[in-house]
Design an enzyme around this catalytic site. Structure first.
Site, PDB file in Angstrom:
ATOM      1  CB  CYS A   2      -0.948   0.092   1.180  1.00  0.00           C
ATOM      2  SG  CYS A   2      -2.073  -1.291   1.317  1.00  0.00           S
ATOM      3  CE  LYS A 603       7.431 -10.193 -11.148  1.00  0.00           C
ATOM      4  NZ  LYS A 603       8.581 -10.881 -10.516  1.00  0.00           N
TER       5      LYS A 603
HETATM    6  C1  AGP Z   1      11.026 -16.293 -11.771  1.00  0.00           C
HETATM    7  O1  AGP Z   1      12.160 -15.538 -11.586  1.00  0.00           O
HETATM    8  C2  AGP Z   1      10.524 -16.304 -13.141  1.00  0.00           C
HETATM    9  N1  AGP Z   1      10.248 -14.989 -13.607  1.00  0.00           N
HETATM   10  C3  AGP Z   1       9.452 -17.338 -13.466  1.00  0.00           C
HETATM   11  O2  AGP Z   1      10.058 -18.595 -13.396  1.00  0.00           O
HETATM   12  C4  AGP Z   1       8.191 -17.341 -12.602  1.00  0.00           C
HETATM   13  O3  AGP Z   1       8.494 -17.773 -11.305  1.00  0.00           O
HETATM   14  C5  AGP Z   1       7.129 -18.263 -13.242  1.00  0.00           C
HETATM   15  O4  AGP Z   1       6.797 -17.791 -14.511  1.00  0.00           O
HETATM   16  C6  AGP Z   1       5.889 -18.394 -12.387  1.00  0.00           C
HETATM   17  O5  AGP Z   1       5.256 -17.173 -12.210  1.00  0.00           O
HETATM   18  P1  AGP Z   1       4.132 -16.991 -11.100  1.00  0.00           P
HETATM   19  O6  AGP Z   1       4.763 -17.210  -9.773  1.00  0.00           O
HETATM   20  O7  AGP Z   1       3.599 -15.609 -11.297  1.00  0.00           O
HETATM   21  O8  AGP Z   1       3.084 -18.046 -11.363  1.00  0.00           O
END
Ligand code: AGP
Length: 608
Positions: A2, A603
């Site tokens: 927040c 992401k």
């Molecule tokens: C982590 O560093 C990666 N960007 C990737 O492996 C990620 O953890 C994976 O795509 C899962 O994402 P989420 O946790 O949003 O489901």
């Protein structure tokens, strides 16, 4: 996480554009719901708030049209208490005489709300920001305009009542001042010409003024357009502090002074772990979650299985969770990759089965596909996610939040730590252990971050020239080796494989040659066994780098040693995550790569 922002000016003018712009600069801290309140010179409060992102809510409610001499903006990152109109902030007190908003967690929120209701106050939602407002209200006598002394006394009394880490800003319609208090959450003041403002973070202040005043924990700020005063919450004494002039770029302030969001987020880990533990210790959601886990297999005709499902980093947390549940509580849990779940277990799922789906974003398609199959086959769906309001949250029978705030950097860091902390907390509860032992994590994470940053940088200088390497872990550190290897792959573009250390001799050992780097993660108690695995590598010319607690025998067998404090072996893997992240970060930077936005990655992966 927040974000809050408050401003007081000498002239009644359109405050809306300032509230909107400041809110946008805090949007990285929360975007489930947003609200603005203004108070006119005559004491009329205009409160507008809604669910969604700031641009959308502002377009609906016309924030820019708001006028007044005082204003408050809040951006909410929901933890408990769903994103909704009543839970959106700012909040009014019972009679609508005061308005305020908070950032952080009031952990005795439920008990305080019950108290307010018994005392006859009007409680509209379940959000702890509203609790901050009522906590001040109950210490004002309600007759006439409160003086500054009345407000200070009421805020100090509220501070005694409210448990947790938070900051809040509050104002009374008839008192021409703005008040704010800091206890554990960020708060900084800006001093302008004919105005003062206060915010969770610098980026919302810098476009208005570069003159700032840092607020410390246990301090109350009293703002008027011309003055800012600080008072100690302990004894009410006035505190003198010199203002500072911030002359750095806004972009640096947005990253908290760090060169990248990834490094900032690594440094946020002690705080977010501490906040999550506060939440888990006080939330009834945890009991419901544990009840659902314990109910696995309690239906006739099926023994029932417990699955832990996630992708990438979240899967590594699932793997660590499985070790915790087995070793601490004797509970078997099957860690599965999101896309593998349907192929491997889909047809055998039944109503006695439970799956905990773990996802930072709560939107990963590979995970959501498995949720759908679990639902169709009548199994229980438990969710763990960072983004509340996400598809996974809405699809879960019971969910627990990771409470990390916005993770901007593509490589997940703080969300992995909190996934691990959450699983450790659950395993402790299943085992009937006292979770107070976990409170040490905040300070330990802080210590290990400080102590391993330089050594990690120097190890990364050696690894920098290698495009192929291995990370090995045993038992509890196996998930850390996988996670360290994933971080390295993601942001250095080198190939790095994580393996269970005993497995190395069954094939990959053939890759070792002169100087070939192999990183070993050894939890306390596993060092002597790890020495065997180290020697298999060093006798073949490989370079062994150990991440371990102080252990002279292990140290004398390796070339480089990254020291992590000797703590309980279940807490230790969480600490060892930090140097693994830092090695990847510094190697990425040394290679001239932007670790926040590595090529080819996103992401949130909403595709099959
Ligand atoms: C982590 O560093 C990666 N960007 C990737 O492996 C990620 O953890 C994976 O795509 C899962 O994402 P989420 O946790 O949003 O489901």
């Amino acid at each position: 996480m927040c974000g809050i922002f408050g401003i007081i000016t000498s002239k009644d003018h359109p405050l809306g554009p300032t509230l909107l712009e400041s809110g946008k600069r805090l949007a990285y801290r929360g975007y489930d719901s947003v609200g603005c309140a203004t108070v006119s010179a005559e004491g009329t409060i205009d409160l507008r708030k809604g669910v969604g992102r700031i641009d959308d809510v502002s377009a609906d409610l016309d924030f820019p049209a708001m006028r007044g001499v005082r204003g408050i903006t809040q951006l909410r990152w929901a933890t408990f208490g769903s994103p909704s109109y009543v839970n959106a902030q700012p909040h009014l007190d019972s009679d609508g005489d005061m308005v305020g908003a908070h950032n952080g967690n009031v952990v005795n929120n439920v008990q305080m709300r019950e108290l307010f209701i018994r005392e006859g106050m009007t409680v509209r939602g379940t959000n702890d920001g509203e609790t901050c407002v009522h906590a001040v209200e109950r210490h004002l006598d309600g007759d006439g305009t409160p003086t500054q002394e009345d407000m200070l006394a009421a805020i100090r009394a509220a501070y005694d009542d409210l448990e947790g880490d938070y900051a809040f800003v509050i104002t009374h319609r008839d008192d021409h001042r703005l008040y704010a208090i800091k206890k554990g959450s960020g708060l900084v003041v800006g001093l302008g010409e004919g105005l003062s403002c206060v915010s969770s973070d610098l980026p919302s202040i810098l476009p208005i003024t570069r003159r700032i005043l840092r607020v410390l924990d246990g301090e109350i700020v009293v703002l008027s357009p011309e003055t800012v005063e600080l008072y100690s919450v302990g004894d009410g004494a006035n505190i003198e502090r010199d203002e500072e002039f911030y002359d750095g770029p806004i972009e640096v302030a947005e990253k908290g002074g760090y060169p990248h969001f990834m490094l900032k987020e690594i440094h946020e880990q002690p705080a977010v772990a501490g906040e999550l533990l506060h939440l888990l210790n006080s939330s009834p959601h945890v009991d419901r979650f544990l009840d659902a886990m314990r109910a696995t297999g309690n239906r006739p005709g099926n023994r029932g299985s417990l699955y832990l499902v996630g992708c990438g980093t979240s899967y590594h947390a699932c793997l660590l969770g499985a070790y915790y549940f087995n070793q601490l509580a004797g509970v078997a849990a099957v860690p599965v990759l999101g896309p593998q779940f349907i192929e491997q277990y889909g047809k055998s799922i039944g109503p006695s089965d439970t799956a905990i789906f773990v996802s930072q974003s709560g939107e990963t398609k590979d995970v959501l596909n498995s949720v759908k199959v679990m639902r169709e086959r009548g199994g229980r769906v438990l969710g763990v996610m960072n983004v509340l309001g996400s598809t996974l949250m809405n699809a879960s029978d019971v969910y627990l939040p990771l409470a990390c705030g916005y993770e901007i950097s593509v490589p997940a860091t703080k969300t992995f730590v909190n996934q691990a902390v959450l699983f450790l907390h659950l395993a402790y509860r299943l085992a009937g252990r006292d979770t107070a032992a976990l409170d040490a994590l905040h300070d330990l994470l802080d210590l290990v971050t400080k102590d391993t940053e330089e050594p990690a940088r120097s190890v990364s200088a050696y690894l920098h020239s290698w495009d192929d390497l291995y990370y090995l872990g045993y038992g509890l550190t196996h998930p850390i080796a996988l996670e360290g290897a994933l971080k390295l792959k993601e942001i250095t573009y080198a190939h790095c494989e994580g393996i269970f250390s005993s497995e190395f001799k069954h094939g990959p050992l053939s890759a070792v040659h002169d100087g070939y780097p192999v990183v070993f993660f050894a939890a306390p108690g596993d060092e002597m066994m790890m020495i065997n695995h180290v020697n298999e590598v060093t006798v073949r010319g490989g370079r062994a780098i150990a991440v371990a607690a102080p252990h002279s025998a292990l140290q004398s067998n390796v070339h480089d040693y990254l020291v992590v404090p000797n703590v309980d072996r279940y807490l230790w893997p969480i600490l060892a995550t930090v140097p693994a992240q830092l090695v990847a970060y510094y190697m990425s930077v040394a290679r001239g790569i932007d670790p926040d936005f590595p090529r080819n990655l996103s992401k949130t992966l909403t595709v099959d």
